[in-house]
Design an enzyme around this catalytic site. Sequence first.
Site, PDB file in Angstrom:
ATOM      1  N   THR A  16       0.825  -1.209   0.000  1.00  0.00           N
ATOM      2  CA  THR A  16       0.000   0.000   0.000  1.00  0.00           C
ATOM      3  C   THR A  16       0.864   1.266   0.000  1.00  0.00           C
ATOM      4  OG1 THR A  16      -1.525  -1.259   1.339  1.00  0.00           O
ATOM      5  CG2 THR A  16      -1.938   1.095   1.199  1.00  0.00           C
ATOM      6  N   GLU A 192      -4.502  -5.220  10.649  1.00  0.00           N
ATOM      7  CA  GLU A 192      -3.879  -6.225   9.783  1.00  0.00           C
ATOM      8  C   GLU A 192      -4.581  -7.573   9.978  1.00  0.00           C
ATOM      9  OE1 GLU A 192      -1.189  -5.498   7.894  1.00  0.00           O
ATOM     10  OE2 GLU A 192      -1.108  -3.450   8.628  1.00  0.00           O
ATOM     11  N   LYS A 207       7.006   3.107  18.359  1.00  0.00           N
ATOM     12  CA  LYS A 207       6.934   4.546  18.112  1.00  0.00           C
ATOM     13  C   LYS A 207       7.363   5.325  19.361  1.00  0.00           C
ATOM     14  CE  LYS A 207       3.345   3.821  14.649  1.00  0.00           C
ATOM     15  NZ  LYS A 207       1.914   3.624  14.425  1.00  0.00           N
TER      16      LYS A 207
END
Length: 432
Positions: A16, A192, A207
């Site tokens: 993507t 997902e 993150k």
Amino acid sequence: MTDSKPVGVALLGYGTVGEAVYRLLAENRHHFVQRIGGDIEVRGVAVNDASKPRDGVPAELLTDDAVGLVERDDVDIVVEVIGGIDYPREIVLKALQAGKSVVTANKALVAAHSAELAAAADEAGVDLYYEAAVAAAIPVLGPLRRSLAGDQVKSVMGIVNGTTNFILDAMESTGASYDEMLAEAMRLGYAEADPTADVEGHDAASKAAILASLAFHTRVSYDDVYCEGISHITAEDIEAAKTAGYVIKLLAICERIVDAEGVEKVSARVHPTLVPKDHPLASVKKSFNAIFVDAEAAGQLMFYGNGAGGNPTASAVLGDLVGAARNKVHGGRAPGESTYANLPLADFGEVPTRYHLDMEVNDRVGVLADVAQQFAQRGISLLTVRQEGSDNGARLVVVTHAAREADLADTAESLKSLDAVKSVNNVIRLEG
Ligand code: HSE
């Protein structure tokens, strides 16, 4: 590079994000040429199966030999959007060692191997950019690296995973269960096929490691981040939070703290958190991300936007690509890794947190005193205590002031074994 050869780009991965990077680069190339001050060309696109046609990509650009592609003489910058850790690590290291700058969107790779990657980039004198790794389109790493380089960041706190924010927000607005809203997130393509990394907080923890490293000039890895996901959050937890005036968000919280001996340390954690309804983070809905940065001189800053998806992630990748290409054309390097402060990392147990606890208790004389005693003997101060009648006794809702996480966790455990306490529910940390 001072001649007029185009800057050569190798694109690794055509999922993507890879598709969006390729498409937007082709559509906007004339702008990029102006912004870079030189031409830019994709030399190859590495995919698993090069015989399978990819819409819009000339067949001769497709290759399954990623190593061969990144080592080509006419490749200057490698864009890695494959995902995973071990395979991209191998290719990215080869690229850096071959003197190619790297742009990656891969948070798991950076959070696990930043030291090794930064050393390879330094050794070769090339750039390593990864803005897209945290909150995709939201420019937050650039501001931490550059705009706030003259300030002292105190904390970075925010919603950095869109899938979990979508699930929690949908549970809140519909009253549905976690499983139902996870299925909805999967149906809509947010989660997902294997949603573990999102719902168990691993994606947010990667993150948090990256944010803490940049904010505090200290190396923080994925393994240093305390991580708790949202899969145990029930519709009852959401309802109890709502009644008490809160919403539940999965927060990444990175802070500088001072321990009991006065030593300054860094803490990074990810867990479901109660946020007051009027807090700006409470109004972050659906799959949006938002990050609060608190710095000594700047005060509070908030960054908000799309934290996932093809185009938003490609936006950040392309911003990095333009930066790396400019440096190839005009010379110079992006700011490298800065770990000079090298602050010690706090154990989660010593981090100050606040708890919300909801208990079913016997409605008899002395129960409140027994419960309060558990907090008092560990030096924990209570902010509010609310008692309501319930079907089979009484319900006691306690919100504490900040105390050591280990003491709060110990208190929550000890409450469960009190005769007067039937159950301890909705033990959720609280911020704001
Ligand atoms: N899966 C992530 C999210 C996006 O849901 O926010 C990529 O990190």
